[in-house]
Design a protein around this motif. Structure first.
Motif, PDB file in Angstrom:
ATOM      1  N   GLY A 100       0.851  -1.155  -0.084  1.00  0.00           N
ATOM      2  CA  GLY A 100       0.106   0.034   0.090  1.00  0.00           C
ATOM      3  C   GLY A 100       0.966   1.197   0.096  1.00  0.00           C
ATOM      4  N   LEU A 101       2.131   1.489   1.020  1.00  0.00           N
ATOM      5  CA  LEU A 101       2.413   2.020   0.815  1.00  0.00           C
ATOM      6  C   LEU A 101       3.506   2.430  -0.785  1.00  0.00           C
ATOM      7  N   PHE A 102       3.832   0.660  -0.836  1.00  0.00           N
ATOM      8  CA  PHE A 102       4.648   1.455  -2.412  1.00  0.00           C
ATOM      9  C   PHE A 102       4.140   1.826  -3.499  1.00  0.00           C
ATOM     10  N   GLU A 103       2.672   2.027  -3.534  1.00  0.00           N
ATOM     11  CA  GLU A 103       2.005   2.248  -4.365  1.00  0.00           C
ATOM     12  C   GLU A 103       1.907   3.699  -4.674  1.00  0.00           C
ATOM     13  N   PHE A 104       1.267   3.990  -3.183  1.00  0.00           N
ATOM     14  CA  PHE A 104       1.275   6.061  -2.608  1.00  0.00           C
ATOM     15  C   PHE A 104       2.803   6.093  -2.823  1.00  0.00           C
ATOM     16  N   TYR A 105       3.906   5.082  -2.826  1.00  0.00           N
ATOM     17  CA  TYR A 105       4.797   6.004  -3.099  1.00  0.00           C
ATOM     18  C   TYR A 105       5.348   6.426  -5.199  1.00  0.00           C
ATOM     19  N   TRP A 106       4.412   5.190  -5.833  1.00  0.00           N
ATOM     20  CA  TRP A 106       5.058   5.190  -7.387  1.00  0.00           C
ATOM     21  C   TRP A 106       3.961   6.352  -7.941  1.00  0.00           C
ATOM     22  N   PHE A 107       2.589   5.487  -6.870  1.00  0.00           N
ATOM     23  CA  PHE A 107       1.573   7.028  -8.012  1.00  0.00           C
ATOM     24  C   PHE A 107       2.162   8.673  -7.329  1.00  0.00           C
ATOM     25  N   GLY A 108       2.032   8.451  -6.284  1.00  0.00           N
ATOM     26  CA  GLY A 108       2.467  10.216  -6.022  1.00  0.00           C
ATOM     27  C   GLY A 108       3.662  10.617  -6.141  1.00  0.00           C
ATOM     28  N   ASN A 109       3.817  11.518  -5.414  1.00  0.00           N
ATOM     29  CA  ASN A 109       4.970  12.445  -5.988  1.00  0.00           C
ATOM     30  C   ASN A 109       6.741  12.257  -6.041  1.00  0.00           C
ATOM     31  N   ARG A 110       6.562  11.061  -5.491  1.00  0.00           N
ATOM     32  CA  ARG A 110       7.775  10.126  -5.318  1.00  0.00           C
ATOM     33  C   ARG A 110       8.599  10.347  -4.023  1.00  0.00           C
ATOM     34  N   ASN A 111       8.351  10.473  -3.549  1.00  0.00           N
ATOM     35  CA  ASN A 111       8.789  11.318  -1.613  1.00  0.00           C
ATOM     36  C   ASN A 111      10.132   9.861  -1.405  1.00  0.00           C
ATOM     37  N   LYS A 112      11.038  10.291  -1.806  1.00  0.00           N
ATOM     38  CA  LYS A 112      12.242   9.034  -1.310  1.00  0.00           C
ATOM     39  C   LYS A 112      11.975   8.667   0.169  1.00  0.00           C
ATOM     40  N   TRP A 113      11.554   9.338   1.003  1.00  0.00           N
ATOM     41  CA  TRP A 113      11.892   8.942   2.194  1.00  0.00           C
ATOM     42  C   TRP A 113      10.972   8.225   2.479  1.00  0.00           C
ATOM     43  N   LEU A 114       9.728   7.368   1.704  1.00  0.00           N
ATOM     44  CA  LEU A 114       8.838   6.334   1.845  1.00  0.00           C
ATOM     45  C   LEU A 114       9.179   5.333   1.478  1.00  0.00           C
ATOM     46  N   LEU A 115      10.282   5.445   1.290  1.00  0.00           N
ATOM     47  CA  LEU A 115      11.154   4.082   0.665  1.00  0.00           C
ATOM     48  C   LEU A 115      11.886   3.873   2.110  1.00  0.00           C
ATOM     49  N   ILE A 116      12.252   3.871   3.293  1.00  0.00           N
ATOM     50  CA  ILE A 116      12.805   3.399   4.292  1.00  0.00           C
ATOM     51  C   ILE A 116      11.513   2.683   4.733  1.00  0.00           C
ATOM     52  N   PRO A 117      10.460   2.840   4.921  1.00  0.00           N
ATOM     53  CA  PRO A 117       9.499   1.881   5.534  1.00  0.00           C
ATOM     54  C   PRO A 117       9.214   1.167   4.891  1.00  0.00           C
ATOM     55  N   ILE A 118       9.195   0.986   3.395  1.00  0.00           N
ATOM     56  CA  ILE A 118       8.680   0.359   2.590  1.00  0.00           C
ATOM     57  C   ILE A 118       9.744  -0.841   2.957  1.00  0.00           C
ATOM     58  N   ASN A 119      11.188  -0.790   2.644  1.00  0.00           N
ATOM     59  CA  ASN A 119      11.220  -1.422   2.297  1.00  0.00           C
ATOM     60  C   ASN A 119      12.028  -1.846   3.868  1.00  0.00           C
ATOM     61  N   ILE A 120      11.888  -2.138   4.553  1.00  0.00           N
ATOM     62  CA  ILE A 120      11.780  -2.426   6.393  1.00  0.00           C
ATOM     63  C   ILE A 120      11.171  -3.260   6.286  1.00  0.00           C
TER      64      ILE A 120
END
Length: 167
Positions: A100-120
């Protein structure tokens, strides 16, 4: 909407149920018991995706978070219900949040800080999948246990011998 697009998945699920049926009764209660994720959770996740891609004109990006979570949770739950393996499938719920967070990242404004919790979350989910699946596999295959014990003894002895040569 075409009749085939509705009846096709229904027949596939019904065929999977009949194929995986363990001699239990066939009735509406059992169908709801086995296919509640496909009847309630997955369609709700697809609804959120349809809402974002069709209705909001790709402006309501926030609906993708619950959409991704519900879709992956529904697939995880359906697999666990069909194969009766909740013990091994629970890390799928951790990965559902990451989806869910990755979809928000991918289709959103691609905030790179969102990748930290996604990867964890993805690494944690995959780690739990691997640990519990490997442990179950090794417990079920009794033939592997002696070979694993011998391999561990050899590796441990080699580590001790190699260490002595270096000193």
């Amino acid at each position: 909407m075409n009749k085939r697009s509705i009846l096709g998945p229904v027949f596939i699920l019904l065929g999977a149920y009949l194929l995986l049926n363990k001699g239990t009764n066939f009735g509406p209660g059992n169908l709801f018991g086995y296919f509640w994720p496909s009847l309630f959770v997955i369609p709700l996740g697809l609804f959120f995706h349809w809402l974002y891609f069709s209705m909001t004109g790709r402006k309501g990006i926030g609906v993708l978070i619950p959409g991704g979570i519900l879709l992956v949770s529904g697939v995880t739950s359906q697999i666990a219900m069909l194969f009766d393996n909740w013990v091994y499938m629970w890390p799928g719920f951790i990965i559902a949040v990451a989806a869910g967070l990755f979809e928000f990242y991918w289709f959103g404004n691609r905030n790179k800080w969102l990748l930290i919790p996604i990867n964890i979350l993805v690494v944690l989910g995959l780690l739990f999948f691997a640990v519990f699946s490997l442990g179950s596999f090794l417990n079920q295959v009794e033939v592997v246990r002696p070979f694993l014990a011998i391999a561990l003894i050899i590796v441990g002895a080699a580590a001790l011998v190699m260490r002595r040569k270096e000193q």
